[in-house]
Design an enzyme around this catalytic site. Structure first.
Site, PDB file in Angstrom:
ATOM      1  N   ILE A   1      -0.050   7.840   5.819  1.00  0.00           N
ATOM      2  CA  ILE A   1      -1.043   8.899   6.044  1.00  0.00           C
ATOM      3  C   ILE A   1      -2.428   8.399   5.617  1.00  0.00           C
ATOM      4  CG2 ILE A   1       0.554  10.845   5.817  1.00  0.00           C
ATOM      5  CD1 ILE A   1      -0.585  11.370   2.999  1.00  0.00           C
TER       6      ILE A   1
ATOM      7  N   ARG B   1      -1.490  -7.150  14.568  1.00  0.00           N
ATOM      8  CA  ARG B   1      -1.521  -8.447  13.910  1.00  0.00           C
ATOM      9  C   ARG B   1      -1.130  -9.470  14.977  1.00  0.00           C
ATOM     10  NH1 ARG B   1      -2.391  -6.507   8.893  1.00  0.00           N
ATOM     11  NH2 ARG B   1      -1.377  -4.521   8.464  1.00  0.00           N
TER      12      ARG B   1
ATOM     13  N   THR C   1     -11.015  -2.223   6.806  1.00  0.00           N
ATOM     14  CA  THR C   1      -9.707  -2.162   6.146  1.00  0.00           C
ATOM     15  C   THR C   1      -9.763  -1.042   5.127  1.00  0.00           C
ATOM     16  OG1 THR C   1      -8.303  -3.202   4.492  1.00  0.00           O
ATOM     17  CG2 THR C   1     -10.522  -4.065   4.662  1.00  0.00           C
TER      18      THR C   1
ATOM     19  N   ARG D   1      -2.990  -2.953  -0.993  1.00  0.00           N
ATOM     20  CA  ARG D   1      -2.515  -4.346  -0.940  1.00  0.00           C
ATOM     21  C   ARG D   1      -2.483  -4.973  -2.330  1.00  0.00           C
ATOM     22  NH1 ARG D   1      -4.001  -8.804   3.019  1.00  0.00           N
ATOM     23  NH2 ARG D   1      -6.022  -8.381   2.093  1.00  0.00           N
TER      24      ARG D   1
ATOM     25  N   ASP E   1      -8.309  -1.045   2.408  1.00  0.00           N
ATOM     26  CA  ASP E   1      -8.053  -1.574   1.074  1.00  0.00           C
ATOM     27  C   ASP E   1      -9.317  -1.912   0.287  1.00  0.00           C
ATOM     28  OD1 ASP E   1      -5.292  -1.435   1.602  1.00  0.00           O
ATOM     29  OD2 ASP E   1      -5.375  -3.350   2.645  1.00  0.00           O
TER      30      ASP E   1
ATOM     31  N   GLY F   1      -4.561  -4.206  10.210  1.00  0.00           N
ATOM     32  CA  GLY F   1      -4.291  -2.795   9.915  1.00  0.00           C
ATOM     33  C   GLY F   1      -5.440  -1.939  10.387  1.00  0.00           C
TER      34      GLY F   1
ATOM     35  N   SER G   1       1.334  18.925 -16.621  1.00  0.00           N
ATOM     36  CA  SER G   1       1.821  17.896 -15.719  1.00  0.00           C
ATOM     37  C   SER G   1       1.231  16.544 -16.094  1.00  0.00           C
ATOM     38  CB  SER G   1       1.445  18.246 -14.282  1.00  0.00           C
ATOM     39  OG  SER G   1       0.040  18.323 -14.161  1.00  0.00           O
TER      40      SER G   1
ATOM     41  N   ASP H   1      -9.247  -9.467   5.970  1.00  0.00           N
ATOM     42  CA  ASP H   1      -9.377 -10.905   5.721  1.00  0.00           C
ATOM     43  C   ASP H   1      -8.526 -11.753   6.669  1.00  0.00           C
ATOM     44  OD1 ASP H   1      -6.987 -10.267   4.569  1.00  0.00           O
ATOM     45  OD2 ASP H   1      -7.309 -11.417   2.735  1.00  0.00           O
TER      46      ASP H   1
ATOM     47  N   ASP I   1     -10.890  -4.623   0.084  1.00  0.00           N
ATOM     48  CA  ASP I   1     -10.717  -5.886  -0.637  1.00  0.00           C
ATOM     49  C   ASP I   1     -11.482  -7.048  -0.006  1.00  0.00           C
ATOM     50  OD1 ASP I   1      -9.167  -5.964   1.615  1.00  0.00           O
ATOM     51  OD2 ASP I   1      -7.353  -6.683   0.628  1.00  0.00           O
TER      52      ASP I   1
END
Lengths: 336, 336, 336, 336
Positions: free
Chosen positions: C259, C72, C126, C172, C128, C11, C222, C103, C130
């Site tokens: 986005i 990928r 990444t 993820r 994420d 990604g 809200s 990873d 992670d």
């Protein structure tokens, strides 16, 4: 095969890339050849160019600047420049030249026309919006957007400190940016050519001082002055000094400057540039010459190049009145 | 003393605060009293309101949302709602009611009129731009700006992966957002009511597949499809599935959703809202009734409320043609 | 002359271009040759590459995506892929391979190592966040920024309507984005792996319902739920349905989606990517191998590649507690 | 019941609102009373304050500025000011005072301590990042983000014109903003206290001229100089004049100014402010006194207030070296 040349000239404006893209796509639609000259008219003088097909203009419409680069070209004001430019166009067998730029660029186009038989088409590309014949010019919406969001940020700190700010915006000698930005940010004062005489700033200064004093005494709030560049004798620093000297008012100065020229173009500029670019090539196919393509309301218009340069385009008088007579009236009322 | 009530109704739209501010300033200019009801028509049903002076509307024009809150109000479609709303207006001795909203809100206004003698004025406030009588509605420019910048971001990852993206934008049943955003982002395909029949999507699907295949074989680049909400049977996920099943094309879906409703209003929306707000109060002073204030070109117009609701406002046909016949022609040509 | 190959994989993440630029500059500093392979590991399999000097990386650090493209590459999980990749590296006489990715990309690097004698260096790229061994990964700060500003927009419309929103963010299988964005936007609820068991969501649902009811009864405001992707069985639509069924709570769903992967990188990502990129080449010069370069506090660290993949990096527990025990306590207290 | 007072002081910084919100929530968690004084220390001198509960701090963390307003307060440097402030605190039976501000504000806090027995806690709030004891100060990340995106815009027009720009950024007497922004924008030169002696600018000027000449002769590209405020004798205009006089180099000046102080806080600032705000109240509960709460790596730290003021926090030397020895080395090499 018809062959079109194109260049971007003068102060660059966000949306120029979108115009280039549209012109290239429209050339392919009309089965015209298209080449781009670099660095404004300098590219014509130095014969610096590249052929343009749709592969060259992929993924550019979202970016500021211009892939063809831009420049001012003083040589175009001398007798020699236009002749040499005409020679280059002739050498490349160009049928029509499209120039995206402002009034200086259009004057260059007119000068060139005296030495060259091809069609000349102008597209209004300047952040200043100071060309007649088109409601907006390419780049104007982005400059207004950038300046508006900058003043939003300044408002945060102005509010925290209940402070007076003088913010200079661009516009050359017109108040389009000043009034659009001033109204969009709720500026307490807008000082521009439309409501202030640079030769006699005393009345405006007196009024401004009394408004600031009202604000500070009654509303305890920030006060933002949007000032058009080239208006106030001595510039924003002079105004700051006068506020301090004449009324003991402390203020801060921000000159927004060149951030107004760059950045990803606002959607409005991308759309305007796309429409004008497509229509410029249509105009070539209709054998139009010495025109600028503009947009008025939702209609595309071909206007004489000379008119675009020489006819003024005033700021909407309704806006000037709205600002002074209604939106900031509470400051005036209290000050009487 | 003339007394004006105002409320914001239906889907909120960035710029509503700027309109409220302008109305309040204009009321003070006309020496009218002004009160705002909360939560759309519910405020009338529940008698929830506050008086509004310029101090209440300082520092709001740069923010999305609406200080008066908004809501849909199904009770206004029943016989009882409008009567009760009329009672509240009478109780407060309101002379004119200004409603900022979309077509549903205007229908409510018409229903109310049957029970109430005061003047009713609508201001076009909806991101969808689906009201006749005004080139743009308040909120539209901001929604287009937000969606455009969102797709610019998606384009980055689409380019990195040379990937197909289906991006759903708002617009209810019109393609104003879809076409503005699609053209502004250089979308390879725009699917909207203007160029695609929801009852027979097969031809559009076949064409889309062949365009994607051209792009993947010849240009090795990303392919962004801007899809109008409520168009494609089954929505973007159905389209994704059809691309996969019928042609083995992998794609990613993004539904931009409610980010298009919020955010600091674009300068264009602030200016439009300001102009329309000022003019709404002028219209009250001129005893106008059952109108919507719109802006066409640079002219402010009072149009019959019924027309604003019922007359369609088509997307510029020139844009549809430009997209399909010129800007994406390279995809079509290769695919033949 | 030492020769370094580099690629971006998996990604894409904003800041990858800044890392590429830094690596190329650092190679020139060390007088190393540098080539980039395209489309992740596919470039190694297909021998698709270009030489990189500082002229190739001018003016790229401010843009999202990656000039080397990403992808990928399932073939790297098969026996054949790594062998073939190793052959390409040998053919080009590469001494060290730098891979910017997550990873999966690092697993590919480890698989390759079994067939190739050169040095392998990973950079954490990444959104994420992670990967163990670096406080932040390249792209994470930008994703958090984009999601935060998106939710700010949603908050405007949520406030105007006093509405419940479920906003799904990426990540993820980790809650780094969810907790950073949730805390940065003042979300009333954050649902993520750290505080919610996907196998037993009933307690969390009950708690959520009671908090929403408190908010609606007492604060009339809200309510924004930030939901980590891949957490809630059935996704945000299932949660929406459960809120409606079990408590009659109406809510709107926004999936922020891709986005979060694009856009101009946040300064923090540009700086991190620059530091890591420079250090990656230093690590080559120090003959380091099978490492990832990370940043912990203000210190650059070389950590074993295997650790980066396999050691988890939990979300700061202090944050989870702060959110639930302090910042949203008023909802819990009232609900007891 | 423990009672905490809080104020924001000195130059305002984006994120101050997030800190206020966190302090108020944390007070409620600890069952402490909380009141806020307005306009910095002036609020203490004038006894201007309001009680703060969670309802007062809803929906503020996403906005710049400070709901408590800020100000400089010269009276705190005189003997009388601190005494009077102490009296106000005693009158309200305040147990602890939390001040969000910079070094001047912390000096005021120390001066106050001489006259008051309560606990004093500082939170680092300044865009300049010039306080020891915390890696970052509240507001710094936002200022860096704003300046970075501003220079991205300037880069567009600089590229179009292949022009030299001198961009002045804030930072008072430290180069944190200059180096973060310079590296994040790929500035060709960074002039700051860390690499330039204001008392002897000649060597730096000579080097700069030769680098610009290399760029103009070899790379034909734009050249952006990021200049720290208060560094260059005579400011950016003097530098511009020197470039013109000594080498005929034309350049444009932009002073970014107060836009760096405002705007919606970056997520990083919201998170930092939230963590520090929560911890400040925890520190009160632990009876800590005369400390500043900072964050180092991911650890919250209480540091002596005196150290925060007096110990310098240098810009990472690795960054200065990276910029000059690696990232701009191509300019130096060619110029030899």
């Amino acid at each position: 095969m018809t062959k079109i040349a194109l260049l971007t000239s003068g102060g660059d404006a966000p949306g120029m890339n979108a115009a280039i893209r549209a012109i290239v796509h429209s050339c392919q639609h009309h089965q015209y050849e298209c080449i781009g000259f670099f660095h404004g008219y300098n590219g014509l003088l130095n014969d610096e160019w590249q052929a343009l097909t749709h592969a060259d203009v992929g993924n550019i419409l979202q970016f500021g600047g211009t892939i063809l680069k831009s420049a001012r070209c003083p040589a175009m004001c001398l007798p020699k420049g236009p002749k040499q430019a005409a020679n280059t166009l002739r050498k490349h067998q160009i049928d029509a030249l499209i120039v995206i730029g402002g009034d200086g660029s259009f004057r260059g186009l007119e000068a060139l026309k005296a030495h060259w038989e091809g069609q000349i088409i102008g597209l209004p590309g300047t952040i200043d919006n100071d060309l007649a014949g088109s409601d907006n010019t390419i780049g104007f919406a982005t400059a207004v957007t950038t300046a508006t969001h900058a003043i939003d940020k300044i408002r945060d700190t102005a509010n925290a400190f209940e402070r007076v700010f003088i913010v200079e915006v661009m516009g050359r000698h017109s108040g389009h940016i000043a009034f659009n930005v001033g109204l969009a940010t709720g500026a307490e004062a807008i000082l521009s050519f439309e409501n202030c005489d640079p030769a006699d700033t005393a009345p405006q200064l007196a009024r401004l001082i009394s408004q600031i004093q009202v604000q500070q005494q009654h509303n305890h709030d920030s006060f933002v002055i949007v000032l058009a560049e080239n208006l106030w004798p001595g510039g924003p620093q002079a105004l700051k000094a006068q506020l301090a000297e004449q009324a003991g008012i402390d203020s801060a100065v921000c000159v927004l400057g060149h951030i107004q020229r760059g950045g990803s173009p606002a959607p409005e500029d991308r759309l305007l540039a796309t429409e004008l670019g497509l229509e410029a090539v249509n105009a070539v196919s209709r054998n139009q010459d010495r025109i600028m393509i503009g947009k008025q309301g939702s209609t595309l218009q071909a206007v004489p190049l000379s008119g675009a340069i020489n006819d003024g385009k005033p700021v909407n008088g309704r806006w000037v009145a709205a600002h002074e007579d209604v939106l900031t009236e509470y400051l005036i009322k209290h000050s009487e």
